[in-house]
Design a protein around this motif. Structure first.
Motif, short mmCIF file in Angstrom:
data_model
loop_
_atom_site.label_atom_id
_atom_site.label_comp_id
_atom_site.label_asym_id
_atom_site.label_seq_id
_atom_site.Cartn_x
_atom_site.Cartn_y
_atom_site.Cartn_z
N GLN A 152 0.83 -1.20 0.00
CA GLN A 152 0.00 0.00 0.00
C GLN A 152 0.86 1.26 0.00
O GLN A 152 0.55 2.24 -0.68
CB GLN A 152 -0.93 0.01 1.21
CG GLN A 152 -1.91 1.19 1.24
CD GLN A 152 -2.83 1.21 0.04
OE1 GLN A 152 -3.49 0.22 -0.26
NE2 GLN A 152 -2.88 2.34 -0.66
N LYS A 192 2.06 2.00 -3.43
CA LYS A 192 1.00 2.61 -4.24
C LYS A 192 0.80 4.07 -3.88
O LYS A 192 0.58 4.93 -4.75
CB LYS A 192 -0.30 1.83 -4.04
CG LYS A 192 -0.28 0.43 -4.64
CD LYS A 192 -1.57 -0.32 -4.35
CE LYS A 192 -1.51 -1.74 -4.90
NZ LYS A 192 -2.76 -2.51 -4.60
N LYS A 218 1.23 7.35 -6.37
CA LYS A 218 0.22 8.39 -6.59
C LYS A 218 0.81 9.79 -6.50
O LYS A 218 0.31 10.73 -7.11
CB LYS A 218 -0.91 8.25 -5.56
CG LYS A 218 -1.78 7.02 -5.76
CD LYS A 218 -2.83 6.93 -4.67
CE LYS A 218 -3.69 5.69 -4.82
NZ LYS A 218 -4.70 5.55 -3.74
N ASN A 251 1.97 -1.99 -10.52
CA ASN A 251 1.23 -2.05 -9.26
C ASN A 251 0.58 -0.73 -8.93
O ASN A 251 -0.55 -0.68 -8.43
CB ASN A 251 2.16 -2.48 -8.13
CG ASN A 251 2.67 -3.90 -8.29
OD1 ASN A 251 2.12 -4.68 -9.06
ND2 ASN A 251 3.73 -4.24 -7.58
N GLY A 252 1.30 0.36 -9.20
CA GLY A 252 0.74 1.68 -8.94
C GLY A 252 -0.48 1.96 -9.80
O GLY A 252 -1.43 2.62 -9.36
N GLY A 281 -2.45 -0.37 -10.82
CA GLY A 281 -3.44 -1.42 -10.59
C GLY A 281 -3.56 -2.36 -11.77
O GLY A 281 -4.59 -3.00 -11.98
#
Length: 408
Positions: A93, A96, A100, A377-378, A380
């Protein structure tokens, strides 16, 4: 003293974080993602750590990343902010959240590791270490080991800034086994003199302990971040391995038993070496990031298959590519890869397997694969996956599947 009073509304995780020193500006999405704070903090160590541009900052028990992202704003592009946590979910998390905000490794790196073991950080490589209510979740032996590791990894003159909960008196079993006391970092709290002794044992002979006057009662009014028991796997930010096993007793006043402190310490060393000669804190940050490995046999099978639509082979070498390359490779130089990730993603984001290699695939190939997987991963994106050719070009043993000159 800092107090937070909401007479007519239930306190949430944001209220907890605000009560312990984070500003509204810092908690808005303009500054950091909302997912980066879970209300599991003692105070805001970054605010008082005097973090400077270009420094290397290490946050232990980084959770979902709030203090690392705040530190990253201060160290800038020439510095490095590193977060370490024992929870894979928390680390994922946090990555991520960093994505962002436009942060990429190695400027911002999150690593999953056990904080009771030697830290994967070079000796005398860090300017400032932060931790925020982390030590109380460790055993006594773990507490001592972590403080010694802090001393080892700090540069001479480096700073340790701790925000923690300290017991005012010996805690009864009813508090040590209480769920809300655990989440509030109270149940594992050390008494002041014991904390001082562990600091001295680690090498911090002149640590300063300052009681800050924060309101611990705020934890009794707040729900865990996701409601009920935490949904994340265990973290060093005061989550138990299985909180459902902890009884929820009624504690009248946590402030009677413990208080928040800020602790300041400096590494005093006879080593007169300059910080300019300090080694990088992380020698191979990309080893901590997920990626798949494919053998030469597996890649050769792909090349011999009639279906060429579900993979791409990326040669990240630079001038050393002249000796030949794996058949159908596309060159995308490692020295420009990070700055062109957006373009690379646009081109390969729908490709099932993106296979990277360099001479040995231990350095540039693995690093570029880590950058790409972090980007996926960032975003999704589960449609594409970063892979590494084991052994790289030097380990390739298929002369019939080579383009250009080759010494295979």
């Amino acid at each position: 003293m800092l107090h937070h009073d909401h007479p007519n509304e239930q306190l949430d995780t944001k209220a907890v974080a605000e009560a312990f020193g984070y500003t509204v500006e810092q908690l808005t999405r303009r500054s950091i993602p909302a997912e980066s704070h879970m209300g599991l903090s003692c105070r805001n160590p970054v605010a008082i750590a005097s973090v400077k541009e270009g420094e290397t900052v290490l946050d232990l028990g980084s959770g979902v990343g709030i203090d690392v992202l705040l530190a990253a704003q201060k160290v800038g592009p020439t510095g490095q902010a590193i977060g370490m946590d024992m929870s894979t979910d928390m680390v994922n998390q946090a990555r991520k959240n960093a994505f962002k905000q436009g942060y990429r490794p190695p400027q911002v790196v999150f690593i999953q590791t056990e904080l009771t073991q030697p830290l994967p950080v070079a000796t005398a490589s860090v300017d400032c270490i932060l931790f925020n209510c982390v030590i109380n979740s460790l055993s006594d032996a773990g507490k001592a080991a972590l403080l010694k590791e802090c001393y080892r990894t700090l540069k001479p003159g480096g700073r340790l800034v701790v925000d923690d909960i300290i017991a005012k008196k010996l805690l009864p079993d009813t508090i040590r086994s209480d769920l809300s006391a655990y989440i509030g970092c109270v149940s594992g709290a050390l008494e002041l003199e014991r904390y001082r002794a562990l600091m001295k044992l680690a090498g911090f002979t002149d640590a300063l302990f300052v009681e800050t006057g924060g309101d611990i009662k705020v934890y009794k009014s707040a729900e865990p971040a996701c409601g009920g028991a935490p949904s994340f796997s265990p973290s060093t930010e005061c989550y138990a391995a299985n909180t459902s096993n902890l009884p929820q007793t009624t504690i009248e006043n946590l402030d009677e038993w413990a208080a928040p402190y800020q602790i300041y310490a400096k590494k005093v060393s006879s080593d007169n070496g300059t910080t300019d000669k300090s080694p990088p804190a992380l020698n191979r940050w990309w080893d901590a990031y997920p990626k798949d490995y494919l053998t030469s046999d597996e890649v050769a099978n792909l090349l011999r298959s009639s279906d060429r639509s579900d993979y791409a082979i990326i040669d990240v070498r630079e001038n050393d590519r002249d000796g030949g390359h794996v058949l159908r490779s596309v060159q995308w130089r490692a020295d420009a890869f990070a700055s062109s990730l957006n373009k690379f993603y646009d081109e390969y984001g729908k490709t099932k397997q993106v296979i990277f290699y360099c001479g040995s695939s231990k350095g540039r190939g693995s690093r570029c694969a880590a950058w790409y997987q972090d980007y996926l991963n960032g975003e999704g994106n589960t449609e594409s996956k970063a892979c590494v050719l084991e052994g790289g070009y030097h380990g390739w043993r298929y002369p019939d599947l080579v383009d250009g000159a080759s010494n295979l």
